[in-house]
Design a protein around this motif. Structure first.
Motif, PDB file in Angstrom:
ATOM      1  N   VAL A  70       1.557  21.717  10.781  1.00  0.00           N
ATOM      2  CA  VAL A  70       2.792  22.640   9.920  1.00  0.00           C
ATOM      3  C   VAL A  70       2.155  24.041   8.796  1.00  0.00           C
ATOM      4  O   VAL A  70       1.166  23.270   8.439  1.00  0.00           O
ATOM      5  N   ILE A  71       3.128  24.804   9.082  1.00  0.00           N
ATOM      6  CA  ILE A  71       2.402  26.016   7.424  1.00  0.00           C
ATOM      7  C   ILE A  71       3.405  25.280   7.083  1.00  0.00           C
ATOM      8  O   ILE A  71       5.423  25.110   7.350  1.00  0.00           O
ATOM      9  N   LEU A  72       3.341  25.806   5.722  1.00  0.00           N
ATOM     10  CA  LEU A  72       4.759  26.237   4.367  1.00  0.00           C
ATOM     11  C   LEU A  72       4.789  27.004   4.156  1.00  0.00           C
ATOM     12  O   LEU A  72       3.512  27.638   3.556  1.00  0.00           O
ATOM     13  N   ASP A  73       5.641  27.526   3.365  1.00  0.00           N
ATOM     14  CA  ASP A  73       5.306  28.639   2.611  1.00  0.00           C
ATOM     15  C   ASP A  73       5.141  28.491   1.734  1.00  0.00           C
ATOM     16  O   ASP A  73       4.491  27.914   0.958  1.00  0.00           O
ATOM     17  N   GLU A  74       5.251  29.510   0.408  1.00  0.00           N
ATOM     18  CA  GLU A  74       4.186  29.844  -0.678  1.00  0.00           C
ATOM     19  C   GLU A  74       5.508  28.744  -1.664  1.00  0.00           C
ATOM     20  O   GLU A  74       5.225  28.282  -3.227  1.00  0.00           O
TER      21      GLU A  74
END
Length: 284
Positions: A70-74
């Protein structure tokens, strides 16, 4: 700045042995950021757990969770997520049950367990640590904990077959044996990425092609930062691909020798300000 992006692992790296973040590390991180650097938490922990840590110490960059699944943005919104195929989950579960080895499954910020035991007891509290000495508040902590769940599933085969859950990570535990041999058996039968965050007393399993290193490359591309200008700090086997992929891979002093051998440099351990020492020596 030679390395404008820094990826930092949590357990055994940024966290000390009490699951707190020493002030010296927080200070060094913010000094690096004040000079223009970006700091990305890159952990095997859940999305909410990584977000909670980032918020607590004042980071506003993207985060990488579940070892890259999982990659989350700011803003905490999902950029990318990788899940297991249903057939892989069923085949994997059969391998575990044949060997009598326990495994649980991560669906978003929900833990799916086949039984209650020492490996899932107080999971929500352990997943979202209070961080009282790191800047965390009880109110904030409880808000994050309220978004986590543990579900006891009587028949995982049936549940997976009927519900097709979106599983991003699997963890395997066995207090009787080192799990290296079992990891080799799994790798020979299943399309998945297998590592460990605890010297092979556990296994952390991701969908095929997913790792901290691969997701760090993806995030660096999104941020338009060459991987050669990325630094990474980690302590265990699930950090190896990240350390090898980064332009500068730094192993913690408490890392196993095999992990240290894959790094470009070695810093202090996690109870002696290892992250701060690495930032001060190599990045400022």
């Amino acid at each position: 700045m030679r390395f404008p992006l820094l990826a930092i692992d949590l357990d055994g790296t940024l966290f000390n042995d009490h699951k707190e973040i020493d002030p010296v590390n927080i200070h060094a991180i913010h000094r690096y950021r004040e000079l223009g650097g970006k700091v990305v938490i890159c952990s095997g922990r859940s999305p909410l757990s990584t977000k909670w840590v980032a918020e607590t110490i004042g980071l506003c960059e993207p985060v990488i969770a579940y070892n890259g699944s999982v990659i989350l943005d700011e803003n905490g919104e999902i950029i990318e997520v990788s899940n297991f195929q249903q057939e892989t989950l069923i085949s994997f579960l059969d391998s575990c049950q044949t060997r009598g080895i326990y495994a649980h499954f991560y669906e978003g910020d929900t833990l799916l367990i086949p039984e209650e035991n020492e490996w899932n007891d107080k999971w929500i509290e352990n997943n979202i640590p209070l961080l009282a000495h790191s800047g965390g508040t009880l109110k904030g902590c409880n808000q994050y904990r309220s978004q986590c769940q543990v579900k006891l599933i009587d028949d995982l085969f049936q549940f997976i077959s009927e519900n097709m859950p979106k599983i991003s990570k699997i963890a395997v535990f066995d207090k009787e044996h080192d799990l290296r041999e079992f990891s080799h058996q799994l790798a020979s039968k299943h399309e998945m990425e297998i590592s460990s965050s605890f010297n092979y007393a556990n296994l952390e399993i991701s969908p095929a092609g997913v790792s901290k290193g691969a997701s760090l490359l993806r995030l660096a591309d999104l941020l338009e930062i060459p991987l050669s200008k990325v630094a990474a700090i980690g302590d265990n086997y699930n950090d190896v691909q990240m350390l090898k992929s980064a332009g500068l891979g730094i192993a913690m002093g408490n890392a196993p020798l095999e992990v240290k051998a894959q790094a470009d440099a070695v810093t202090n351990d996690n109870i002696a300000g290892g992250v701060a020492a690495a930032i001060n020596e190599y990045l400022l």
